[in-house]
Design a protein around this motif. Sequence first.
Motif, mmCIF file in Angstrom:
data_model
loop_
_atom_site.group_PDB
_atom_site.id
_atom_site.type_symbol
_atom_site.label_atom_id
_atom_site.label_comp_id
_atom_site.label_asym_id
_atom_site.label_seq_id
_atom_site.Cartn_x
_atom_site.Cartn_y
_atom_site.Cartn_z
ATOM 1 N N GLU A 1 11.838 -2.688 -0.344
ATOM 2 C CA GLU A 1 11.724 -1.826 -1.525
ATOM 3 C C GLU A 1 11.623 -0.362 -1.088
ATOM 4 O O GLU A 1 10.792 0.000 -0.261
ATOM 5 N N ASP A 2 12.498 0.461 -1.638
ATOM 6 C CA ASP A 2 12.528 1.869 -1.229
ATOM 7 C C ASP A 2 11.842 2.798 -2.232
ATOM 8 O O ASP A 2 11.886 4.022 -2.080
ATOM 9 N N GLU A 3 11.210 2.207 -3.235
ATOM 10 C CA GLU A 3 10.500 3.027 -4.223
ATOM 11 C C GLU A 3 9.083 3.315 -3.696
ATOM 12 O O GLU A 3 8.084 2.808 -4.194
ATOM 13 N N LEU A 4 9.035 4.152 -2.681
ATOM 14 C CA LEU A 4 7.782 4.422 -1.991
ATOM 15 C C LEU A 4 7.038 5.585 -2.638
ATOM 16 O O LEU A 4 7.607 6.377 -3.392
ATOM 17 N N ALA A 5 5.755 5.661 -2.315
ATOM 18 C CA ALA A 5 4.957 6.790 -2.777
ATOM 19 C C ALA A 5 5.485 8.070 -2.132
ATOM 20 O O ALA A 5 5.941 8.055 -0.988
ATOM 21 N N PRO A 6 5.455 9.182 -2.853
ATOM 22 C CA PRO A 6 5.928 10.444 -2.270
ATOM 23 C C PRO A 6 5.158 10.781 -0.997
ATOM 24 O O PRO A 6 3.947 10.567 -0.909
ATOM 25 N N GLN B 1 0.813 -1.205 0.000
ATOM 26 C CA GLN B 1 0.000 0.000 0.000
ATOM 27 C C GLN B 1 0.855 1.268 0.000
ATOM 28 O O GLN B 1 0.397 2.324 -0.438
ATOM 29 N N GLN B 2 2.088 1.170 0.468
ATOM 30 C CA GLN B 2 2.959 2.334 0.566
ATOM 31 C C GLN B 2 3.836 2.536 -0.665
ATOM 32 O O GLN B 2 4.480 3.576 -0.799
ATOM 33 N N LEU B 3 3.887 1.563 -1.553
ATOM 34 C CA LEU B 3 4.755 1.660 -2.717
ATOM 35 C C LEU B 3 4.242 2.716 -3.688
ATOM 36 O O LEU B 3 3.043 2.948 -3.820
ATOM 37 N N GLY B 4 5.187 3.342 -4.388
ATOM 38 C CA GLY B 4 4.822 4.338 -5.377
ATOM 39 C C GLY B 4 4.247 3.706 -6.626
ATOM 40 O O GLY B 4 4.505 2.537 -6.931
ATOM 41 N N LEU B 5 3.472 4.484 -7.376
ATOM 42 C CA LEU B 5 2.862 3.958 -8.602
ATOM 43 C C LEU B 5 3.916 3.567 -9.620
ATOM 44 O O LEU B 5 3.666 2.707 -10.473
ATOM 45 N N SER B 6 5.102 4.168 -9.539
ATOM 46 C CA SER B 6 6.167 3.809 -10.470
ATOM 47 C C SER B 6 6.568 2.345 -10.305
ATOM 48 O O SER B 6 6.957 1.686 -11.272
ATOM 49 N N TYR B 7 6.465 1.826 -9.073
ATOM 50 C CA TYR B 7 6.775 0.418 -8.841
ATOM 51 C C TYR B 7 5.745 -0.477 -9.529
ATOM 52 O O TYR B 7 6.096 -1.477 -10.160
ATOM 53 N N PHE B 8 4.469 -0.103 -9.430
ATOM 54 C CA PHE B 8 3.415 -0.901 -10.055
ATOM 55 C C PHE B 8 3.446 -0.777 -11.573
ATOM 56 O O PHE B 8 2.970 -1.671 -12.275
ATOM 57 N N ASP B 9 3.992 0.323 -12.074
ATOM 58 C CA ASP B 9 4.093 0.499 -13.523
ATOM 59 C C ASP B 9 4.954 -0.575 -14.161
ATOM 60 O O ASP B 9 4.718 -0.978 -15.304
ATOM 61 N N ARG B 10 5.953 -1.045 -13.416
ATOM 62 C CA ARG B 10 6.897 -2.007 -13.999
ATOM 63 C C ARG B 10 6.810 -3.400 -13.384
ATOM 64 O O ARG B 10 7.563 -4.289 -13.769
ATOM 65 N N THR B 11 5.884 -3.596 -12.450
ATOM 66 C CA THR B 11 5.747 -4.902 -11.797
ATOM 67 C C THR B 11 4.360 -5.467 -12.046
ATOM 68 O O THR B 11 3.368 -4.856 -11.643
ATOM 69 N N SER C 1 9.847 12.496 -16.022
ATOM 70 C CA SER C 1 10.142 11.275 -16.785
ATOM 71 C C SER C 1 9.814 10.073 -15.921
ATOM 72 O O SER C 1 10.138 10.050 -14.730
ATOM 73 N N TYR C 2 9.163 9.071 -16.506
ATOM 74 C CA TYR C 2 8.846 7.853 -15.761
ATOM 75 C C TYR C 2 10.070 6.957 -15.607
ATOM 76 O O TYR C 2 10.254 6.322 -14.570
#
Length: 599
Positions: free
Chosen positions: A331-336, A115-125, A359-360
């Motif tokens: 994973e440190d790619e968290l949501a801002p 729930q805390q991960l950034g959307l950029s993580y879900f973009d590539r996973t 840039s994504y």
Amino acid sequence: MMDIDDVQVMPIEGSILMRMLRYVKPHTKILIVAFFVLILATGANVLGPILIKVFIDNYLVLHRFPYVPLLLLGATYLGLNIATALFNFTQLLLFQKVALLIISQLRIDVFNKVQQLGLSYFDRTPSGMLVSRITNDTESIKDMYVSVMSTFVQNIVLLIGIYISMFFLNRQLALFCVVLAPIIVAIMALYRHFSSRIFHLARHRLSLLNAKLSESLQGMYVVQAMSQENRLRAEFEKINHAYRSARIRNIKFNSLLLRPLIDSLYLLALILVLGFFGLHSFVARVNLGVLYAFISYLDQFFEPVNQMMFRLNSFQQAMVSSHRVFHLLDEDELAPVKEGDQLPSITEGEICFEDVSFSYDGKTDVLKHISFSAKPGQTIALVGHTGSGKSSTANLLMRFYPVVRGRITVDGVDLRQFSDEELRKKIGLVLQDPFVFVGDITSNIRLGNTDITDEKVRQAAQFVQADTFIEKLANKYEEPLGERGATLSSGQRQLLAFARTMARDPKILVLDEATASVDTETEEAIQDALLRMRQGRTTIAIAHRLSTIQDADLILVLHNGEVVERGTHQELLVHQGLYHKMYLLQQGGRAVPENYMGA
């Protein structure tokens, strides 16, 4: 699609095991009780052969059968077996209770992390791979706690008890059996070393299998509409076959290195023990009771070893799964999140983009030097072809992604200084494809916010005219909704999303193609609601249908991530640039009169 064999084999460090053991700490008291009961069970278990040894050497061999001593001996032996069963039941129950508590907490931790991960993580996973980690991998870790750890603890304690009993019977043979321990440890280490890649590969392919399954289920409409069943079946079959091959390799490896090797070692030990007693019988009398007890202990010695070797299979899977789960937890790619100690509030809703680029992937800019301002109550429309950067602009305003270059302010305050609670409360978002949760109409409008009463729910629905279809449902506001609101039409789901947003009374509205899924009749019915929604609120409207944003205070035309035109509807038509061409296309190519002043 990801390569089926594209898997990185990570070393399983001792830190992973130590990290798993940290989850045990809150349950120390229960484990101490369980361990004490385990020692009692082990003591009762290893005393059995000693009693039989006494019976053989003191009574059977001497042909002495006194009634009372034998009755006491038999009763003691029976009592020890009953006690062993009761103690084993208790310690097993306690160990598994702790194991289930631990895995329950681990699943919660993983879910919270996702729930805390950034959307950029879900973009590539792929979502299916995440589901695999939360379900399959945590289930494998559960086996680690439920069966592996408890089995190892129980059997190690049993082995210690057996060693003590062996030393009591014969020190020379006991020392020989001590030599077996490092050999067994070496076999375990050898197994772990060679099986590591097989388990990594199997888990990777299982993740791909879940990802393909998730993709197929989510896109079932397209699959059937475009006759893609055979293609997806072939892709799924390929991944499934690869997973099966990995599991077969694992089975072959286990069949070679586990039971056969330990059984061979057991036979060698048995031959040596019998040989020792045979040679000893030439020079001295051999106590048959001691021989029986030693062979019995030898058998008991290798049985827990076999159990631990079999559990190595689960242990290895659990360690691989633990590595994958802890990698996700780390994973440190968290949501801002909010920066700074101040607690600003959004009171007016003034928005300002100042030279924002984004840039994504860190290589290709999808937004380039975007600058514009939206005064309180104004409507700013973003138009442009697919991929022009409209949704990316909205994503940055919602702080789904961090603003690294440039600056976004709300009421003159940097967007990064607002708390998540303030942003989500004061900025309402309506997407082109609204998400509907399993529940009912009321719960989907309220979304767990206790401040929104049933009366507010009805007022919000009436405000956007969603009550028109809700009142026609069998259970009205308590109408049950399935996954993604499959029983509602796309227009009804969109109206539900409008009501959900308005129930929070936001200061800023972000409408991302909010009417794209609504039919013409429904669109006309909600235009008045949209106008009322925008009253007194700053609105960022991403639109494909230019007819829906002709009254916007400012229209920004984006192309390849840049603002190439800006102005009102009439000004842009007069300019006869990209917006003019888009308008003509939507009008069927008809020319715009020179004195045109807007629809």
